[in-house]
Design a protein around this motif. Structure first.
Motif, PDB file in Angstrom:
ATOM      1  N   UNK A   1       8.071  -6.120  -6.360  1.00 28.61           N
ATOM      2  CA  UNK A   1       6.744  -5.816  -6.901  1.00 28.61           C
ATOM      3  C   UNK A   1       5.749  -5.748  -5.749  1.00 28.61           C
ATOM      4  N   UNK A   2       4.842  -4.762  -5.822  1.00 29.74           N
ATOM      5  CA  UNK A   2       3.770  -4.642  -4.838  1.00 29.74           C
ATOM      6  C   UNK A   2       2.587  -5.512  -5.234  1.00 29.74           C
ATOM      7  N   UNK A   3       1.890  -6.042  -4.232  1.00 26.99           N
ATOM      8  CA  UNK A   3       0.639  -6.760  -4.461  1.00 26.99           C
ATOM      9  C   UNK A   3      -0.507  -5.777  -4.255  1.00 26.99           C
ATOM     10  N   UNK A   4      -1.021  -5.240  -5.344  1.00 23.01           N
ATOM     11  CA  UNK A   4      -2.076  -4.224  -5.273  1.00 23.01           C
ATOM     12  C   UNK A   4      -3.356  -4.782  -4.665  1.00 23.01           C
ATOM     13  N   UNK A   5      -3.524  -6.105  -4.736  1.00 17.50           N
ATOM     14  CA  UNK A   5      -4.752  -6.726  -4.221  1.00 17.50           C
ATOM     15  C   UNK A   5      -4.716  -6.913  -2.710  1.00 17.50           C
ATOM     16  N   UNK A   6      -3.542  -6.789  -2.120  1.00 20.99           N
ATOM     17  CA  UNK A   6      -3.406  -6.999  -0.679  1.00 20.99           C
ATOM     18  C   UNK A   6      -2.592  -5.857  -0.093  1.00 20.99           C
ATOM     19  N   UNK A   7      -3.238  -4.829   0.471  1.00 14.67           N
ATOM     20  CA  UNK A   7      -2.524  -3.640   0.954  1.00 14.67           C
ATOM     21  C   UNK A   7      -1.363  -3.983   1.880  1.00 14.67           C
ATOM     22  N   UNK A   8      -0.217  -3.352   1.588  1.00 14.87           N
ATOM     23  CA  UNK A   8       0.962  -3.540   2.432  1.00 14.87           C
ATOM     24  C   UNK A   8       1.811  -4.736   2.066  1.00 14.87           C
ATOM     25  N   UNK A   9       1.359  -5.570   1.106  1.00 10.85           N
ATOM     26  CA  UNK A   9       2.120  -6.768   0.756  1.00 10.85           C
ATOM     27  C   UNK A   9       2.971  -6.509  -0.484  1.00 10.85           C
ATOM     28  N   UNK A  10       4.204  -7.010  -0.459  1.00 13.90           N
ATOM     29  CA  UNK A  10       5.068  -6.898  -1.627  1.00 13.90           C
ATOM     30  C   UNK A  10       5.977  -8.113  -1.700  1.00 13.90           C
ATOM     31  N   UNK A  11       6.682  -8.228  -2.828  1.00 16.51           N
ATOM     32  CA  UNK A  11       7.514  -9.400  -3.097  1.00 16.51           C
ATOM     33  C   UNK A  11       8.915  -8.939  -3.493  1.00 16.51           C
ATOM     34  N   UNK A  12       9.902  -9.765  -3.170  1.00 18.53           N
ATOM     35  CA  UNK A  12      11.263  -9.510  -3.632  1.00 18.53           C
ATOM     36  C   UNK A  12      11.856 -10.812  -4.165  1.00 18.53           C
ATOM     37  N   UNK A  13      12.795 -10.654  -5.091  1.00 18.72           N
ATOM     38  CA  UNK A  13      13.523 -11.815  -5.618  1.00 18.72           C
ATOM     39  C   UNK A  13      14.997 -11.456  -5.746  1.00 18.72           C
TER      40      UNK A  13
END
Length: 1207
Positions: free
Chosen positions: A232-244
């Motif tokens: 999932x991308x973090x729309x509030x923080x450009x360039x940041x995303x998460x993986x699980x």
């Protein structure tokens, strides 16, 4: 009569990819057969939609039309749901299995499908036309994702490597893949802040960011050895995303500028199968592999909420531990036994079967071994039977499989039964026709006796009184009964196989059977003859259980998804419950609470049921003071037998109750007849307040004075316990236990202990920052120790800093803002005892400050108690108030939730006013025709007793209850009227059975009072009409009194904060118009009444109306000021405030079954009723609606002049 009181929802699927969706404040997730909708504001179940007959494979929300959600199942059935009505806008068979689907974000009526055969198809949800766009069978696409803002662009993740970038308007595609590889992709996600960046996760743990226009890799990230399941991308923080990953409970945080993760966050103790980011809330939705759903706050760095890890697939059996009344076990298709705490349905543990090579479930779900039955043994033993013909023996205290034993062949064993008289024996039936009696020797199972049958054996059940007697149900439809291997009976019972059997616990010779012939048989085994045949189920019958106190009551479950309650004396079906969505396989009756049942189903949910309404007469007698021995009876199946308690448990209680204190006596009675979450907390606090008895420090609700010792003890336990004590939990690691202990110490004000634990964890900076909160000398000591150690810097959270720096008030406000009421309460309680004072402060405490702290404590307790009421947990709500010894507030919550038995107990124990409680209990007795009991409840209230007598069918009974003769009341009424004692005159005319005169006087008084703007006296007069019928009065008078009842009731309901105000005032308006009534009321009064009506729909219109009031009197001025205060709130708040005191009954928050076409609908809301139903004729209300109505208006909402008595 069978009331659903609690629901343990299904878990979320982990084997299908697209089974979680979110829109606004609703989060949807799929179990096997149902879609659950969670309210993200309250974290409660808002609704359940169940219509699919086979496993749901994917869902998707229409983000342009949030009222639309689509679901599809393995049988290719598609529904596009209208969530406003829970009725599908589209329902069709789409012929080919769907892997994934999404609504086109640029076309509101376009739904795109990715089929298993590689087809891409488009459905127009208006015309229902399906068109084929393309086929990509060669690359086997598995995931589909529209770009959120680039019109028409979508991507496909492929099994044959990488991803395809496609467009709705043309057939040109671009292939994205890693160099010289053909690795299957696992997930794809568009960067929401870019038109062309696509993140692709591969099966081998590779991860790459692509520029889809150039088809170039912008960044190839480090390979994750545990793989990547979701991103999932973090729309509030450009360039940041998460993986699980579904392998471990870890959330990895990435930035596109770095190849490796920038942070790893531990989440719970289960792998994660899905995540999605909620930009507007700054939170991540997490679906865990153990079936639980969670919401993780990025700001707070904590799980804000997490459901229990429920079963996501069929639950075949449920059993209550006879050795521990609070422990429940369930066995499921997933190959797990889950053990639950009955008091709160928290998952205590999960026992797993080993992988036995069953392959994939329907091509989708990998299972270990299907478990069909579960049985509790002696001590800590539990056993289950499997689809592979094995019996598994566990020690649940150690989560250990002790022995795997196969009695005969590798074929399913469906039922397992442990002898309650010979704890070393258990029995199963085998598919090759054996009754296998097994014996426990040490930690192993061995064969005790093997008895051959002509065909497969299904049900087996040991006798409850005769140690070696056992009955079997066979494929040939026969019952066979054995005693230590000797055949006692052989009875042809059914035309289909017998699946289940149950001995009646009140008799030695009565046996019930369920069968594939859709019937339930009741048999006299001694006489070898049928007693009854119960017919009504439309599919195979499965679960059967007798009531252990009322021997003619039997409860059954079937493949038709219903639970039925039967009176076997007449073969009558007394009740049908349709809340389950699929086959009901298991029903368990509680060994110590005979009127509590639990059920399980193919819908994977666990539901709690109560038969308390059926035995309410007995409970009423018990709480009224009737000796317990008078409630007991001899077991009988005679049709004329009066209801009484006929089982062993009630007899065991007889001697106990005689010797108990008032508190313990009420607890014994109430917990025998009913089940409520928090009952132990409630009665232990009551005992603590009255008799200073110790409380269990592990209870959820504790007296404020005991909070410190409880939490301190838990913190110490966390510091010293071994990892085995927390095996399988989120605190299995020593580091996690120390962190949790440190947090608790900080909330308790034990700053030095907190710092020492931080040092143990290597967190010197934190210890240094917090040490001055204890004293400066200690800070110097820590500083010197830190000189020899270098620690990593860690960002402090606000609450921790506030507490360490001696700012508990700010910490409390911080917790309150986050709705962490328990933490706020804990800190406030410690502050009030002087823990959080500054080390440098001296001198006596300020009394004003102490008063403020007491106010803060009460404010927190009030908010926590209100939260419990909103989720329909009234006993926990009352216990929360009792934690501060606030008995009056506790009583108020019990009355608001209509827990009259608990309310009477509290009032009796603490000598609180109980007139209203006793009146409602009398009305409940009256409804059942129990006039002697009704009069007993109001014995000390002679005026109420006289009114109650007015309803007795036999008017000659007045003197029997110590009252005047009927003929004496009419002269008294006339005399009161002559002396202008209006209230007394109306009461006496009601008692004299002259409702015409009572109504005429009331109407005349109403006309007089309307011109003053104060009709409060009318409220009291109208309440007298609860005790009469207006059937015999003139048509005009009847219409007028009904209209006045609606108007006065509407205003009263507004002041009370009830949610029925609008319906009440509309009833008045409709009556006046329909009957052309001349009820001239004062202009100002009419304006105020109209403003109330308008304010519910349009607050601005209501405010404008109030401005037209001319020369208001004192009462009118008070009303205007109150109304303006309400209307100045935002509209949602105003509406919420209007229902601020809405009655909340047990089970009232449980969603209705939308698949049940016969579910009662409220005549007020036109929506399916949640919780208990109050029916009058062919019409229905929610019981909460009916109670609110009855408390302000005695007349039925149908305007027919009948009274309403929902008590």
């Amino acid at each position: 009569m069978l009331k659903q009181i609690k629901l343990c929802p299904s878990g979320c699927q982990y084997w299908n990819k697209s089974v979680v969706a979110r829109s606004g404040k609703l989060l949807a997730y799929c179990s096997t057969l149902a879609i659950y909708f969670l309210d993200l504001d309250t974290f409660t179940i808002a609704k359940i939609i169940a219509a699919h007959d086979q496993t749901i494979t994917c869902i998707t929300w229409n983000q342009q039309n949030p009222a639309q959600l689509a679901s599809v199942s393995m049988d290719n059935m598609l529904y596009v749901w209208n969530l406003a009505t829970d009725i599908p806008d589209v329902h069709l068979n789409i012929t080919s299995p769907v892997l994934m689907m999404e609504f086109n974000p640029s076309k509101v009526d376009e739904l795109l499908f990715l089929h298993e055969n590689g087809d891409i198809k488009i459905l127009n949800t208006v015309t229902k036309a399906i068109t084929k766009k393309a086929n990509y069978a060669g690359i086997r696409p598995k995931t589909l994702k529209f770009h959120p803002s680039f019109t028409g662009r979508f991507a496909l993740g492929c099994n044959e490597g990488g991803a395809l970038v496609c467009h709705m308007n043309h057939d040109n595609v671009k292939k994205l893949d890693l160099p010289k590889q053909n690795t299957p992709s696992e997930d794809i996600q568009w960067d929401p802040l870019s038109d062309k960046y696509l993140l692709v996760a591969f099966k081998d743990g590779s991860l790459a960011l692509f520029d889809v226009e150039s088809a170039q890799i912008l960044m190839a990230f480090d390979i994750i050895s545990t793989g990547i399941k979701s991103m999932a991308w973090n729309k509030s923080s450009p360039g940041e995303f998460f993986t699980v990953t579904d392998k471990i409970a870890a959330l990895k945080v990435w930035n596109v500028s770095k190849k490796n993760p920038v942070d790893t966050v531990k989440l719970g103790n289960s792998g994660i199968s899905h995540i999605s980011y909620m930009h507007d809330r700054g939170e991540l939705v997490c679906a865990f592999k153990n079936g639980s759903m969670g919401v993780y706050s990025l700001l707070k760095k904590k799980l804000e909420f997490c459901t229990e890890p429920g079963h996501a697939e069929t639950v075949f059996d449920i059993s209550i531990n006879p050795n521990d009344k609070n422990m429940v076990a369930t066995a499921s298709y997933e190959g797990t036994i889950k053990i639950w705490d009955l008091r709160n349905m928290k998952n205590i543990d999960t026992l797993h079967s080993d992988a036995l090579g069953l392959g994939e479930f329907k091509g989708v779900m990998q299972v270990k071994c299907v478990l069909y039955g579960v049985a509790w043994g002696p001590g800590t033993l539990i056993a289950t039977c499997t689809a592979k013909g094995e019996v598994l023996l566990y020690d649940y205290s150690k989560t250990r499989l002790l022995h795997r034993f196969r009695p005969t062949i590798e074929a399913p064993i469906y039922r397992i039964n442990w002898s309650i008289l010979r704890s070393d024996l258990l029995a199963v039936g085998t598919s090759d026709g054996y009754l296998a009696m097994l014996k426990i020797e040490g930690k192993n199972l061995v064969k005790y006796k093997m008895i051959k049958h002509p065909q497969a054996v299904f049900g087996t059940v040991w006798h409850h009184n005769i140690p070696l007697q056992i009955a079997t149900g066979c494929q040939d439809g026969k019952i066979r009964v054995y005693n230590d291997g000797e055949l006692l009976a052989d009875i042809k019972a059914h035309d289909g196989k017998i699946f289940n059997l149950a001995w009646n616990p009140c008799f030695d010779n009565i046996l019930a059977t369920s069968s594939d012939d859709k019937t339930i048989g009741i048999w006299d085994i001694s006489a070898k003859r049928p007693v009854a045949s119960l017919r009504g189920h439309t599919q195979n019958t499965r679960a059967i259980v007798w009531n252990s106190e009322v021997p003619w009551l039997l409860v059954s479950g079937s493949w038709d998804a219903t639970i039925r309650v039967w009176d076997v004396r007449s073969s009558e079906c007394l009740h049908i419950s349709s809340e389950h969505h699929a086959d009901v396989y298991g029903i368990a009756s509680h060994p110590e609470r005979p009127f509590l049942l639990l059920s399980c189903s193919r819908d994977a949910s666990i539901r709690f049921w109560s038969l308390e309404d059926y035995v309410s007469e007995l409970e009423l007698r018990a709480i009224s003071g009737t000796p317990w021995s008078q409630l007991l009876g001899t077991p009988s199946l005679e049709g004329t037998a009066a209801i009484s308690l006929m089982g062993n448990k009630s007899r065991q209680l007889s001697d106990l109750i005689r010797t108990q204190s008032d508190v313990d006596k009420f607890k014994t009675i109430l917990t025998f007849f009913r089940f409520r979450t928090g009952e132990d907390d409630f009665f232990e606090i009551v005992n603590y307040i009255k008799y200073h008895k110790e409380v269990n420090i592990n209870n959820l609700i504790l007296p404020i004075e005991e909070l410190f010792s409880s939490r301190s003890s838990k913190a110490t336990e966390l510091e010293t316990a071994s990892g085995m004590a927390y095996l399988g939990s989120a605190l299995a690691k020593k580091e996690d236990r120390l962190k949790e202990a440190a947090k608790t110490h900080l909330k308790l004000g034990n700053i030095k202990q907190y710092c020492e634990l931080m040092i143990k964890l290597g967190n010197w900076e934190r210890a240094l920052a917090f040490a001055p909160g204890f004293c400066m000398d200690y800070w110097l000591n820590v500083s010197q120790r830190y000189a020899q150690f270098l620690a990593n810097n860690e960002k402090e959270d606000a609450s921790a800093v506030y507490l360490a720096s001696g700012k508990p008030d700010k910490a409390i406000q911080f917790y309150l803002k986050r709705r962490d009421f328990e933490d706020a309460l804990l800190v406030a309680s410690r502050k009030s005892s002087g823990v959080f004072t500054s080390p440098l402060s001296e001198g006596p405490r300020n009394p004003e400050s102490e008063a403020t702290e007491d106010y803060v404590l009460r404010d927190i307790v009030n908010k926590l108690a209100e939260d419990y009421i909103i989720v329909c947990e009234p006993i926990l709500s009352a216990a929360t108030h009792l934690s501060l010894k606030d008995t009056k507030a506790a009583l108020n919550k019990l009355m608001r939730s209509h827990e009259l038995s608990y309310a009477l107990a509290l009032a009796e124990i603490f000598t609180l006013p109980s007139n209203e409680i006793r009146l409602y209990l009398a009305r409940r007795s009256e409804k059942k025709g129990l006039w002697d009991l009704a009069m007993k409840f109001v014995e000390s209230e002679i005026q109420v007793k006289e009114l109650l007598a007015a309803k007795i069918p036999d008017p000659t009974r007045y003197e029997h209850y110590g009252l005047r003769r009927l003929s004496e009341y009419s002269p008294l009424a006339e005399a009161a009227l002559k002396n202008n004692q209006i209230k007394e005159a109306v009461r006496l005319f009601i008692i004299s059975r002259n409702p015409q005169r009572a109504a005429e006087i009331t109407i005349q008084k109403f006309r007089e009072l309307c011109n003053t703007g104060d009709i409060s006296e009318i409220f009291d007069l109208l309440q007298y009409f609860n005790f009469t019928s207006v059937e015999g009065i003139s048509v005009k008078t009847k219409a007028e009194i009904l209209a006045i009842g609606s108007l006065a009731g509407g205003i009263s309901s507004y002041w009370r904060g009830y949610s029925i105000t609008y319906m009440m005032l509309m009833t008045f308006t409709n009556l006046v118009k329909a009957q052309n009534l001349d009820l001239s009321i004062g202009t100002n009064f009419q304006i105020i009444a109209n403003s109330i009506l308008e304010s519910i729909r349009q607050p601005e219109v209501g405010k404008d109306l109030l401005n037209t009031v001319m020369n208001p009197n004192a009462r009118e001025t008070e009303s205007i000021e109150y109304l303006r205060g309400q209307m100045n709130k935002s509209h949602p708040s105003a509406v919420k405030e209007l229902g601020r005191n809405r009655m909340r009954l047990i089970g009232g928050n449980l969603p209705a079954n939308n698949a049940n076409k016969k579910i009662p609908v409220s005549i007020f809301t036109r929506k399916a009723i949640q919780g208990s139903v109050f029916s009058f004729g062919s019409y229905s209300l929610g019981l909460d609606e009916a109670l609110m109505w009855a408390k302000v208006n005695p007349f039925s909402p149908l305007n027919d002049g009948n009274l309403i008595n929902p008590y």
